[in-house]
Design a protein around this motif. Structure first.
Motif, PDB file in Angstrom:
ATOM      1  N   SER A   1     -53.643  21.901 -16.162  1.00  0.00           N
ATOM      2  CA  SER A   1     -53.569  20.441 -16.045  1.00  0.00           C
ATOM      3  C   SER A   1     -54.775  19.892 -15.292  1.00  0.00           C
ATOM      4  N   ARG A   2     -55.169  20.564 -14.204  1.00  0.00           N
ATOM      5  CA  ARG A   2     -56.356  20.126 -13.460  1.00  0.00           C
ATOM      6  C   ARG A   2     -57.608  20.231 -14.320  1.00  0.00           C
ATOM      7  N   ALA A   3     -57.706  21.302 -15.087  1.00  0.00           N
ATOM      8  CA  ALA A   3     -58.891  21.498 -15.924  1.00  0.00           C
ATOM      9  C   ALA A   3     -58.994  20.418 -16.998  1.00  0.00           C
ATOM     10  N   VAL A   4     -57.861  20.052 -17.601  1.00  0.00           N
ATOM     11  CA  VAL A   4     -57.860  18.972 -18.593  1.00  0.00           C
ATOM     12  C   VAL A   4     -58.263  17.655 -17.939  1.00  0.00           C
ATOM     13  N   ALA A   5     -57.704  17.378 -16.773  1.00  0.00           N
ATOM     14  CA  ALA A   5     -58.040  16.134 -16.064  1.00  0.00           C
ATOM     15  C   ALA A   5     -59.523  16.072 -15.723  1.00  0.00           C
ATOM     16  N   ASP A   6     -60.133  17.228 -15.462  1.00  0.00           N
ATOM     17  CA  ASP A   6     -61.551  17.280 -15.113  1.00  0.00           C
ATOM     18  C   ASP A   6     -62.460  17.313 -16.332  1.00  0.00           C
ATOM     19  N   GLY A   7     -61.883  17.311 -17.537  1.00  0.00           N
ATOM     20  CA  GLY A   7     -62.679  17.261 -18.758  1.00  0.00           C
ATOM     21  C   GLY A   7     -63.307  18.574 -19.165  1.00  0.00           C
TER      22      GLY A   7
END
Length: 465
Positions: free
Chosen positions: A152-158
């Protein structure tokens, strides 16, 4: 329904009652003299999870400083001691268990780059490592919670991709990771140490110079940058590689320098550095006399051969071993006697998780021009849906598409896990089809798409993490 063509946040799996998680950066104390207690407890617990000894404060400080240098993010799951005190086993945990600051689950992620072979160079990648779960607290959702939180963090960070290496091969496919590179463990017979049992068909140009490992910082940086830029499958390296290759960290005793480390550097005829090798002698009680290569990084094939030729010329050495070698090594074809080179085992190394189909495929290498329809299925709901992939002059353009593609386009139906395995070119479209992993894709579509996607050489990752 959510737009599945754009990356979506996955649902974060809950933890069992009585557990809590916390995410924090690796950090030093305010005076900078050592790692802070939270980082130290995390590092010590993680090392225990991999069956390492109980590390001293000095060892943990060295490990912790490397985590800080790479700006690594630490995630941990802790037991709520108040809740545990209500369980029948709670008093025993308080009496004989590790202190409360030691987690029962660990997880690290940080950012480097991945060379997918595309025209614009390496792409950003979220690396995942140091995943442990205390055996006393399994089946309580710890791994699933930590992994879905990190994705989820990786997706949020693009981030377009995530990657990890694994201790067990059957765990991470359910999170969408596919085995994307493999490595060879090799043994090279060197004869009498003067080149007689190890003869190259042609002598590579330049000269190899014996080097002091502690002086290699700049050489290592320059050499790996060249290797990384030319090698599909290469992943950016963490700080520990620099420390090990300069003898400042002994992987067999992390509180000490590696006094046994030796090194050599290849100098091209124009005076530039072509690469380096680090190695150690296994000891005189080893038969035959053996050199173990820690690292061999070259910016071109001639430097690769020259460094091996140097190793073969070492006095009183009969054999060289290496844990991480490419599946297809130019050394084997360069030898007069190819049987001097033996592959002792093959194993997976890098596992890739696609987080953004468009960004990931547009950063990938392709073998030929053409166009096809792509349907990606992602059980975590991060990236998926229908796309059109158009490749022109080796560069891809990926656009969202309708569920029904034009009849003239070949169609590829694939899971995000299988797309990860195919991504760097280690597994071909044809092989995945033969394995039954391409859904309803027809034989004719597979043949047409393979001419676009399948790559002529195997990827190689020289970095463990």
């Amino acid at each position: 329904m959510a737009d599945l063509q754009a990356p979506q946040q996955p649902a974060i799996a809950p933890l069992a009652k009585g557990l809590r998680s916390e995410t924090f950066p690796a950090a030093l104390t305010t005076d900078g003299k050592s790692v802070n207690p939270q980082t130290a407890a995390f590092a010590r617990t993680a090392e225990q999870g991999f069956y390492e000894p109980w590390f001293s404060d000095e060892q943990i400080d060295r490990i912790g400083r490397a985590l800080v240098a790479d700006e690594q993010t630490l995630s941990a799951v802790y037991v709520d001691r108040d809740a545990a005190s209500q369980e029948y086993w709670g008093p025993a945990l308080a009496e004989v268990g590790f202190d409360a600051e030691h987690p029962v689950g660990t997880f690290v992620d940080y950012d480097k780059t991945l060379n997918a072979g595309g025209p614009n160079g390496p792409l950003p990648a979220r690396l995942i490592t140091v995943v442990t779960v205390n055996p006393s607290f399994r089946r309580r959702g710890i791994l699933k919670h930590l992994m879905t939180s990190a994705l989820s963090r990786a997706v949020a960070d693009g981030l377009p991709v995530a990657a990890l290496t694994v201790s067990e091969g059957g765990i991470y496919g359910r999170f969408g990771f596919g085995c994307a590179t493999r490595e060879a463990r090799i043994r090279v017979d060197l004869g009498e140490g003067t080149g007689e049992g190890f003869a190259l068909r042609t002598q590579p140009p330049g000269r190899v110079i014996s080097a002091d490992p502690v002086k290699l910082d700049e050489v290592i940086g320059t050499s790996f940058a060249a290797f990384h830029a030319r090698t599909r499958g290469s992943i950016g390296r963490q700080q520990t590689y620099q420390m090990i290759s300069t003898a400042r960290l002994n992987p067999e005793d992390q509180s000490a320098w590696n006094r046994n480390l030796r090194a050599a550097v290849h100098i091209r005829e124009d005076g530039s550095v072509g690469g380096y090798v680090t190695f150690k002698h296994e000891g005189w009680d080893t038969e035959p006399s053996t050199i173990r290569l820690y690292d061999l990084i070259a910016g071109d094939d001639q430097s690769h051969l020259a460094l091996w030729n140097y190793v073969a010329s070492l006095d009183l050495v009969r054999r060289a071993t290496m844990r991480t070698a490419p599946l297809v090594d130019p050394l084997q074809a360069a030898l007069v006697n190819p049987r001097s080179y033996r592959v002792e085992s093959l194993r997976d190394l890098l596992w890739v998780r696609i987080l953004d189909v468009k960004k990931a495929l547009e950063a990938r290498a392709f073998n030929g021009d053409g166009e096809f329809a792509l349907k990606v299925e992602d059980p975590l709901g991060i990236t998926g849906g229908h796309f059109t992939v158009s490749v022109n002059d080796g560069a891809a353009t990926v656009t969202p598409a309708e569920a029904s593609s034009p009849a003239e386009l070949p169609s590829l139906q694939i899971s995000v896990e299988s797309l990860g395995s195919m991504y760097l070119g280690d597994v071909s479209v044809r092989t995945l089809h033969a394995a039954g992993r391409l859904g309803s894709s027809t034989e004719q579509d597979v043949e047409r798409i393979s001419r676009i996607m399948d790559l002529p050489t195997a990827p190689f990752c020289a970095t463990h993490f």
